[in-house]
Scaffold this active site. Structure first.
Site, PDB file in Angstrom:
ATOM      1  N   LYS A  12       0.456  -5.687   4.843  1.00  0.00           N
ATOM      2  CA  LYS A  12      -1.500  -4.964   5.034  1.00  0.00           C
ATOM      3  C   LYS A  12      -1.601  -5.401   6.574  1.00  0.00           C
ATOM      4  O   LYS A  12      -1.796  -4.930   6.924  1.00  0.00           O
ATOM      5  CB  LYS A  12      -1.661  -5.742   3.735  1.00  0.00           C
ATOM      6  CG  LYS A  12      -1.137  -5.053   2.918  1.00  0.00           C
ATOM      7  CD  LYS A  12      -2.495  -4.697   1.729  1.00  0.00           C
ATOM      8  CE  LYS A  12      -2.750  -4.724   0.664  1.00  0.00           C
ATOM      9  NZ  LYS A  12      -3.120  -4.707  -0.680  1.00  0.00           N
ATOM     10  N   ASP A  68      -7.541  -1.711  -2.214  1.00  0.00           N
ATOM     11  CA  ASP A  68      -6.747  -1.936  -3.710  1.00  0.00           C
ATOM     12  C   ASP A  68      -5.953  -0.662  -3.604  1.00  0.00           C
ATOM     13  O   ASP A  68      -6.477   0.765  -3.284  1.00  0.00           O
ATOM     14  CB  ASP A  68      -8.076  -1.809  -4.582  1.00  0.00           C
ATOM     15  CG  ASP A  68      -6.846  -2.001  -5.668  1.00  0.00           C
ATOM     16  OD1 ASP A  68      -5.713  -2.545  -5.479  1.00  0.00           O
ATOM     17  OD2 ASP A  68      -7.236  -1.906  -6.829  1.00  0.00           O
ATOM     18  N   THR A  69      -4.991  -0.315  -3.462  1.00  0.00           N
ATOM     19  CA  THR A  69      -3.576   0.942  -3.937  1.00  0.00           C
ATOM     20  C   THR A  69      -3.285   1.226  -5.435  1.00  0.00           C
ATOM     21  O   THR A  69      -3.547  -0.168  -5.628  1.00  0.00           O
ATOM     22  CB  THR A  69      -2.435   0.797  -2.474  1.00  0.00           C
ATOM     23  OG1 THR A  69      -3.756   0.563  -1.290  1.00  0.00           O
ATOM     24  CG2 THR A  69      -1.657   1.428  -2.649  1.00  0.00           C
ATOM     25  N   GLY A 158       7.033  -3.206  -2.067  1.00  0.00           N
ATOM     26  CA  GLY A 158       5.539  -2.820  -2.998  1.00  0.00           C
ATOM     27  C   GLY A 158       6.860  -2.390  -3.786  1.00  0.00           C
ATOM     28  O   GLY A 158       7.901  -2.190  -3.740  1.00  0.00           O
ATOM     29  N   TYR A 159       6.670  -0.615  -3.901  1.00  0.00           N
ATOM     30  CA  TYR A 159       7.005   0.553  -4.203  1.00  0.00           C
ATOM     31  C   TYR A 159       8.227   1.153  -3.704  1.00  0.00           C
ATOM     32  O   TYR A 159       8.826   2.496  -3.662  1.00  0.00           O
ATOM     33  CB  TYR A 159       6.352   0.992  -5.154  1.00  0.00           C
ATOM     34  CG  TYR A 159       5.549   0.449  -6.674  1.00  0.00           C
ATOM     35  CD1 TYR A 159       6.312   0.785  -7.345  1.00  0.00           C
ATOM     36  CD2 TYR A 159       4.319  -0.576  -6.270  1.00  0.00           C
ATOM     37  CE1 TYR A 159       6.075  -0.424  -8.550  1.00  0.00           C
ATOM     38  CE2 TYR A 159       4.275  -0.718  -7.623  1.00  0.00           C
ATOM     39  CZ  TYR A 159       4.410  -0.532  -8.730  1.00  0.00           C
ATOM     40  OH  TYR A 159       4.483  -1.347  -9.833  1.00  0.00           O
ATOM     41  N   ASP A 160       8.166   0.988  -1.618  1.00  0.00           N
ATOM     42  CA  ASP A 160       8.003   1.706  -0.993  1.00  0.00           C
ATOM     43  C   ASP A 160       9.812   2.188  -0.961  1.00  0.00           C
ATOM     44  O   ASP A 160      10.084   3.423  -0.507  1.00  0.00           O
ATOM     45  CB  ASP A 160       8.409   0.797   0.046  1.00  0.00           C
ATOM     46  CG  ASP A 160       7.071   0.914   0.934  1.00  0.00           C
ATOM     47  OD1 ASP A 160       5.979   1.740   0.905  1.00  0.00           O
ATOM     48  OD2 ASP A 160       6.703   0.153   2.314  1.00  0.00           O
ATOM     49  N   HIS A 185      -1.201   6.069   2.844  1.00  0.00           N
ATOM     50  CA  HIS A 185      -2.227   6.663   2.410  1.00  0.00           C
ATOM     51  C   HIS A 185      -3.281   5.087   2.895  1.00  0.00           C
ATOM     52  O   HIS A 185      -4.619   5.621   3.393  1.00  0.00           O
ATOM     53  CB  HIS A 185      -2.286   5.790   0.632  1.00  0.00           C
ATOM     54  CG  HIS A 185      -0.666   4.451   0.851  1.00  0.00           C
ATOM     55  ND1 HIS A 185      -0.126   4.456   0.890  1.00  0.00           N
ATOM     56  CD2 HIS A 185      -1.502   3.606   0.373  1.00  0.00           C
ATOM     57  CE1 HIS A 185       0.818   3.690   0.261  1.00  0.00           C
ATOM     58  NE2 HIS A 185       0.070   3.062  -0.048  1.00  0.00           N
TER      59      HIS A 185
END
Length: 202
Positions: A12, A68-69, A158-160, A185
């Site tokens: 991040k 927050d995502t 993550g979910y990439d 995002h």
């Protein structure tokens, strides 16, 4: 200008530092000596982001932003949402932030469902301290896409590997950081933040 990003997540930090103006120095929690486990007890992305930013700004006396995502999957009524980072840990012995376990759970729950529509949504909360005046601002970034049936690509986090954004035939993990940092995002929310900070630098 110095500002704290309430995270120690290097992925991040790198994304945000690449997007923000080079005159804006982005510090991590480690940089300011914050090693506490900052609570996230909100029921929305907005509440969680503001809780983190408020905590740091109040305790350390420096302007702070936090994000927050959530990955929101249409066929699962918006799951995993605010629980995206700890999705698998909610009902098992998996460690929090276990990306592989999170993806496995999501793919299992979706099964053969042909509705793979999903979106990533990032909220950034900024708590700005100037001359003893505290102001709060929110910035939002959304990218729509779909969940693939299997993992593809090895970049990102993550979910990439299972999220394919609209307009592309590759997942975030296949597209690479350069493209992702323009369309994601977090990139969109951070761009809004960057525009605000650039306009209001003192």
């Amino acid at each position: 200008m110095k500002i704290v990003f309430a995270t120690n997540n290097q992925h991040k930090l790198e994304e945000v530092r690449q997007i923000l103006d080079t005159e804006i120095v982005v510090l991590s929690l480690e940089d300011i000596g914050c090693h506490e486990d900052i609570p996230e007890t909100g029921t929305t992305l907005e509440e969680n982001a503001l809780q983190k930013a408020d905590y740091v700004a109040t305790k350390y006396g420096i302007s702070c932003f936090a994000d927050d995502t959530g990955l929101e999957v249409e066929a699962l009524d918006g799951e995993p949402g605010i629980y995206s980072a700890r999705y698998a840990a909610m009902d098992s012995n998996h460690l929090s932030h276990d990306s592989e376990a999170n993806m496995a759970k999501l793919l299992f729950k979706l099964g053969e469902n042909n509705n793979r529509r999903a979106r990533f949504r990032t909220i950034i909360a900024l708590v700005e301290l100037k001359e003893d005046v505290c102001t709060r601002h929110f910035f939002q970034g959304i990218v729509n896409g779909e969940i693939t049936r299997k993992r593809s690509g090895c970049e990102g986090f993550g979910y990439d590997p299972i999220f394919r954004p609209d307009g592309y035939d590759k997942t975030f993990a296949e597209l690479g950081a350069e493209i992702k940092n323009k369309i994601s995002h977090r990139a969109r929310a951070t761009q809004e933040l960057a525009e605000y900070l650039t306009e209001h630098q003192s």
